[in-house]
Scaffold this active site. Structure first.
Site, PDB file in Angstrom:
ATOM      1  N   HIS A 187      39.342  34.856  39.194  1.00 20.43           N
ATOM      2  CA  HIS A 187      40.726  34.867  38.718  1.00 20.43           C
ATOM      3  C   HIS A 187      41.265  33.471  38.384  1.00 20.43           C
ATOM      4  O   HIS A 187      42.259  33.350  37.683  1.00 20.43           O
ATOM      5  CB  HIS A 187      41.632  35.492  39.784  1.00 20.43           C
ATOM      6  CG  HIS A 187      41.406  36.965  39.976  1.00 20.43           C
ATOM      7  ND1 HIS A 187      40.170  37.495  40.282  1.00 20.43           N
ATOM      8  CD2 HIS A 187      42.269  38.014  39.900  1.00 20.43           C
ATOM      9  CE1 HIS A 187      40.290  38.819  40.393  1.00 20.43           C
ATOM     10  NE2 HIS A 187      41.545  39.147  40.170  1.00 20.43           N
ATOM     11  N   GLU A 238      46.709  39.049  39.492  1.00 27.05           N
ATOM     12  CA  GLU A 238      46.664  40.477  39.142  1.00 27.05           C
ATOM     13  C   GLU A 238      48.054  41.032  38.878  1.00 27.05           C
ATOM     14  O   GLU A 238      48.231  41.974  38.124  1.00 27.05           O
ATOM     15  CB  GLU A 238      45.961  41.279  40.236  1.00 27.05           C
ATOM     16  CG  GLU A 238      44.510  40.873  40.343  1.00 27.05           C
ATOM     17  CD  GLU A 238      43.544  42.004  40.627  1.00 27.05           C
ATOM     18  OE1 GLU A 238      43.993  43.108  40.958  1.00 27.05           O
ATOM     19  OE2 GLU A 238      42.332  41.745  40.517  1.00 27.05           O
ATOM     20  N   ASP A 264      31.655  43.112  39.252  1.00 27.71           N
ATOM     21  CA  ASP A 264      32.639  42.332  39.993  1.00 27.71           C
ATOM     22  C   ASP A 264      33.368  43.284  40.934  1.00 27.71           C
ATOM     23  O   ASP A 264      33.264  44.506  40.806  1.00 27.71           O
ATOM     24  CB  ASP A 264      33.637  41.682  39.015  1.00 27.71           C
ATOM     25  CG  ASP A 264      34.723  40.906  39.748  1.00 27.71           C
ATOM     26  OD1 ASP A 264      34.386  40.053  40.583  1.00 27.71           O
ATOM     27  OD2 ASP A 264      35.920  41.177  39.510  1.00 27.71           O
ATOM     28  N   SER A 265      34.131  42.711  41.843  1.00 23.36           N
ATOM     29  CA  SER A 265      34.932  43.529  42.750  1.00 23.36           C
ATOM     30  C   SER A 265      36.058  44.262  42.018  1.00 23.36           C
ATOM     31  O   SER A 265      36.657  45.169  42.580  1.00 23.36           O
ATOM     32  CB  SER A 265      35.527  42.635  43.834  1.00 23.36           C
ATOM     33  OG  SER A 265      36.230  41.562  43.229  1.00 23.36           O
ATOM     34  N   CYS A 307      36.216  31.347  41.728  1.00 24.80           N
ATOM     35  CA  CYS A 307      36.726  32.722  41.871  1.00 24.80           C
ATOM     36  C   CYS A 307      37.058  33.204  40.461  1.00 24.80           C
ATOM     37  O   CYS A 307      37.584  32.430  39.642  1.00 24.80           O
ATOM     38  CB  CYS A 307      37.980  32.734  42.748  1.00 24.80           C
ATOM     39  SG  CYS A 307      38.807  34.344  42.797  1.00 24.80           S
ATOM     40  N   CYS A 342      31.120  38.208  40.337  1.00 21.00           N
ATOM     41  CA  CYS A 342      32.028  38.005  41.466  1.00 21.00           C
ATOM     42  C   CYS A 342      31.474  36.891  42.356  1.00 21.00           C
ATOM     43  O   CYS A 342      30.359  36.998  42.885  1.00 21.00           O
ATOM     44  CB  CYS A 342      32.133  39.306  42.252  1.00 21.00           C
ATOM     45  SG  CYS A 342      33.152  39.176  43.727  1.00 21.00           S
TER      46      CYS A 342
HETATM   47  N1  DGL Z   1      36.017  38.552  42.220  1.00 26.66           N
HETATM   48  C1  DGL Z   1      36.349  37.816  43.403  1.00 26.66           C
HETATM   49  C2  DGL Z   1      35.655  36.454  43.376  1.00 26.66           C
HETATM   50  O1  DGL Z   1      35.295  35.936  42.346  1.00 26.66           O
HETATM   51  C3  DGL Z   1      37.845  37.666  43.553  1.00 26.66           C
HETATM   52  C4  DGL Z   1      38.565  38.961  43.881  1.00 26.66           C
HETATM   53  C5  DGL Z   1      38.189  39.510  45.236  1.00 26.66           C
HETATM   54  O2  DGL Z   1      38.550  38.909  46.268  1.00 26.66           O
HETATM   55  O3  DGL Z   1      37.531  40.542  45.257  1.00 26.66           O
HETATM   56  O4  DGL Z   1      35.439  35.885  44.427  1.00 26.66           O
END
Ligand code: DGL
Length: 291
Positions: free
Chosen positions: A194, A159, A18-19, A192, A81
């Protein structure tokens, strides 16, 4: 770009990237049903957020992330992600020696199965702009009404640790969800990593006629199905190891692991983005204009 798999059998780890820490919501769902699986997780925290970057940049980062995890010869690679899956899901699939599960197709399948009505998607700007969710829904059912809404403030809000009863959270959600509330979709995909952490507040605003679909949970279910069908499920019923890598501060990453992943990491290592970059072939740095 990817090394060949060497380790054998169902004891190999499931690799997830993931990011940042958000993809640990997918790990949380995975470990709920498969607590015996070993997970190796990469969070590219130095370059988060992906969701506000160009698809070309996200694609490059995602290919680097996937190449790094290829080192561990995983039995399955999970693109946790949504933004990375939207920008690079197909590209990763075409080069990965391990089978790939991403969050988009499972989320879409779960949404389509849950309602005959319209489908809303809440996601990052890049995911919405890519049109990946919209295309995947309409490819199965071109008659569906689909509306995708970008909610860029939700990632930093989550976050920062703000909870669902925080008035700021509700104010921001009201603003973003306004059009979707008017649409009254049968399902809303939380597209997403989050957003599942805000599911209660989002559900309250959307009302009981809208089923919330967590792309994290849908992807975890797809992983379980894949491992079972391919005989790759780890026979252990508990005690899976969670080994994390982050491109930024490991202490900060370890602190957030419990909140997002529902358990502590066994270990958090640092890996530099320079190391990720050297793994990626220069041919991926193509010459398209960033979009
Ligand atoms: N992990 C990203 C997503 O699911 C969210 C966080 C980001 O923007 O990197 O799209």
């Amino acid at each position: 770009m990817f090394p060949a798999m060497t380790a054998e059998g169902n004891h190999r780890a499931v690799a997830v990237f993931d990011s940042g820490v958000g993809g640990l919501t997918v790990v949380r769902s995975l470990l709920r049903t498969m607590p015996g699986e070993d997970i190796v997780y990469l969070g590219d925290s130095a370059r988060v957020p992906y969701g506000i970057k160009s698809l070309q940049t996200v694609r490059r980062f995602a290919m680097e992330d996937a190449a790094f995890l290829g080192r561990f010869a995983p039995k399955l690679l999970v693109v946790a992600c949504n933004t990375a899956a939207a920008a690079a899901g197909e590209a990763i699939r075409s080069v990965s020696p391990a089978p790939v599960v991403d969050v988009i197709a499972p989320g879409v399948a779960a949404a389509l199965a849950s309602t005959a009505g319209g489908i809303g998607v809440a996601a990052t700007q890049a995911t919405v702009r890519s049109g990946a969710y919209q295309r995947a829904i309409l490819a199965v059912d071109p008659t569906r009404e689909v509306r995708a809404v970008a909610c860029p403030l939700l990632v930093p809000i989550v976050e920062e640790g703000r909870d669902e009863d925080d008035p700021i959270v509700n104010h921001v959600l009201c603003d973003y969800l306004h059009d979707l509330q008017r649409m009254r979709p049968g399902a809303l995909i939380l597209g997403c990593t989050h957003y599942p952490l805000l599911a209660r507040a989002i559900g309250k605003l959307m009302g009981p006629q809208t089923v919330l679909i967590s792309s994290a949970e849908a992807a975890a279910e797809e992983v379980r199905r894949h491992l079972e069908e391919s005989g790759l499920r780890n026979p252990r019923s508990a005690g899976g190891r969670l080994e994390c890598y982050t491109t930024d501060n490991p202490e900060r990453f370890a602190e957030l692991t419990e909140r997002f992943g529902g358990r502590a990491a066994d270990v958090v290592h640092y890996v530099g983005t320079d190391e990720l970059e050297t793994l990626s072939s220069s041919s991926d740095r193509n010459h398209e204009n960033p979009r």
